[in-house]
Scaffold this motif. Structure first.
Motif, short mmCIF file in Angstrom:
data_model
loop_
_atom_site.label_atom_id
_atom_site.label_comp_id
_atom_site.label_asym_id
_atom_site.label_seq_id
_atom_site.Cartn_x
_atom_site.Cartn_y
_atom_site.Cartn_z
N GLN A 18 17.32 64.75 -78.79
CA GLN A 18 16.43 65.27 -77.74
C GLN A 18 15.08 65.69 -78.31
O GLN A 18 14.86 65.65 -79.51
N LYS A 65 20.70 61.11 -70.01
CA LYS A 65 20.28 60.99 -71.41
C LYS A 65 19.31 62.09 -71.83
O LYS A 65 19.41 62.63 -72.93
N HIS A 66 18.35 62.39 -70.96
CA HIS A 66 17.36 63.42 -71.30
C HIS A 66 17.25 64.49 -70.22
O HIS A 66 16.19 65.11 -70.07
N ARG A 123 17.74 67.98 -69.16
CA ARG A 123 17.89 69.19 -69.96
C ARG A 123 19.12 70.01 -69.60
O ARG A 123 19.83 70.50 -70.48
N THR A 145 19.14 74.31 -77.90
CA THR A 145 20.55 74.09 -78.23
C THR A 145 20.94 74.84 -79.50
O THR A 145 22.09 75.24 -79.66
N SER A 167 28.92 66.49 -66.39
CA SER A 167 28.83 67.65 -67.28
C SER A 167 29.57 68.85 -66.68
O SER A 167 30.13 69.67 -67.41
N VAL A 198 22.08 68.45 -71.09
CA VAL A 198 22.09 68.69 -72.54
C VAL A 198 22.62 70.09 -72.84
O VAL A 198 23.51 70.27 -73.68
N ILE A 227 26.27 61.58 -70.87
CA ILE A 227 25.27 61.01 -71.79
C ILE A 227 24.63 59.76 -71.19
O ILE A 227 23.42 59.55 -71.29
N TYR A 229 23.99 63.22 -79.62
CA TYR A 229 23.28 63.30 -78.34
C TYR A 229 22.34 64.50 -78.34
O TYR A 229 21.17 64.39 -77.92
N LEU A 230 22.79 65.62 -78.85
CA LEU A 230 21.98 66.84 -78.85
C LEU A 230 20.75 66.70 -79.75
O LEU A 230 19.66 67.11 -79.37
#
Length: 215
Positions: free
Chosen positions: A169, A134-135, A137, A177, A109, A140, A130, A165-166
């Protein structure tokens, strides 16, 4: 004769162990010194001028286990916090970190954010973020900023991948987001996409999307 050989082997073994310990200890001390420097630098000043980038060795073992990756992370963080834009340098540093931690989502990221500064977005950065985060924060939120910041420059298919993906969550994360999309004036596009896919009107969308229209 055998006893002499055993003694030599034992001495060599402890010498190597001592070298590894001294190298790791020095790397940790180096990190603490750098962190102290960063903490004393005033906001807005280029802290990286007072830091040295840890040298890179042609050894995976050295870079992975003897050299503390926190030193590179600190240098990158100091650059970003003080808005020192060195995209090519930061990109190389993230790539160095990925060699030692290939499944660390924050490095992917981070690369995506650096690429977004130059109006680019690599699918490999998004895919790695991703896949391994995956989760997570912070991953994300980081991808949300990349998406909404470079919305018009991102390919439609890549945009859809990040959007899916967003919205996959937890509700509290989606609300955050949505707030990020407000910051980059993309709330209309984001909330419309959420409603189209999930048929849900989030409170954050109502506050920032619908409410202003009724004032």
């Amino acid at each position: 004769m055998k006893q002499k050989i055993y003694s030599t082997v034992v001495i060599l073994f402890f010498t190597v162990c001592l070298y590894f310990y001294a190298t790791i200890f020095a790397s940790n001390i180096y990190f603490e010194d750098n962190r102290a420097v960063v903490n004393t630098i005033s906001n807005g000043e280029d802290a990286t001028k007072h830091l040295q980038i840890p040298s890179q060795k042609d050894s995976y073992f050295y870079d992975s286990y003897l050299q503390d990756p926190a030193n590179l992370e600190l240098y990158i963080r100091a650059s970003l916090l003080n808005k020192i834009k060195k995209p090519e340098e930061l990109k190389l540093l993230y790539q160095r970190l990925l060699k030692t931690r290939p499944s660390w989502p924050y490095y992917y990221s981070g690369l995506a954010q650096v690429d977004s500064l130059s109006g680019q977005l690599k699918q490999s950065d998004v895919a790695g973020s991703i896949k391994y985060g995956k989760h997570e924060r912070q991953v994300v939120y980081s991808l949300a900023e990349v998406l909404f910041y470079g919305w018009n420059k991102i390919d439609e298919m890549d945009r859809k991948v990040v959007l899916d993906y967003l919205i996959g969550q937890q509700e509290v994360v989606i609300s955050r987001t949505i707030a990020i999309s407000v910051k980059f004036a993309k709330i209309y596009q984001y909330c419309d996409y959420i409603f189209e896919k999930k048929h849900v009107e989030y409170a954050a969308c109502k506050r920032n999307y619908w409410q202003p229209l009724s004032d």
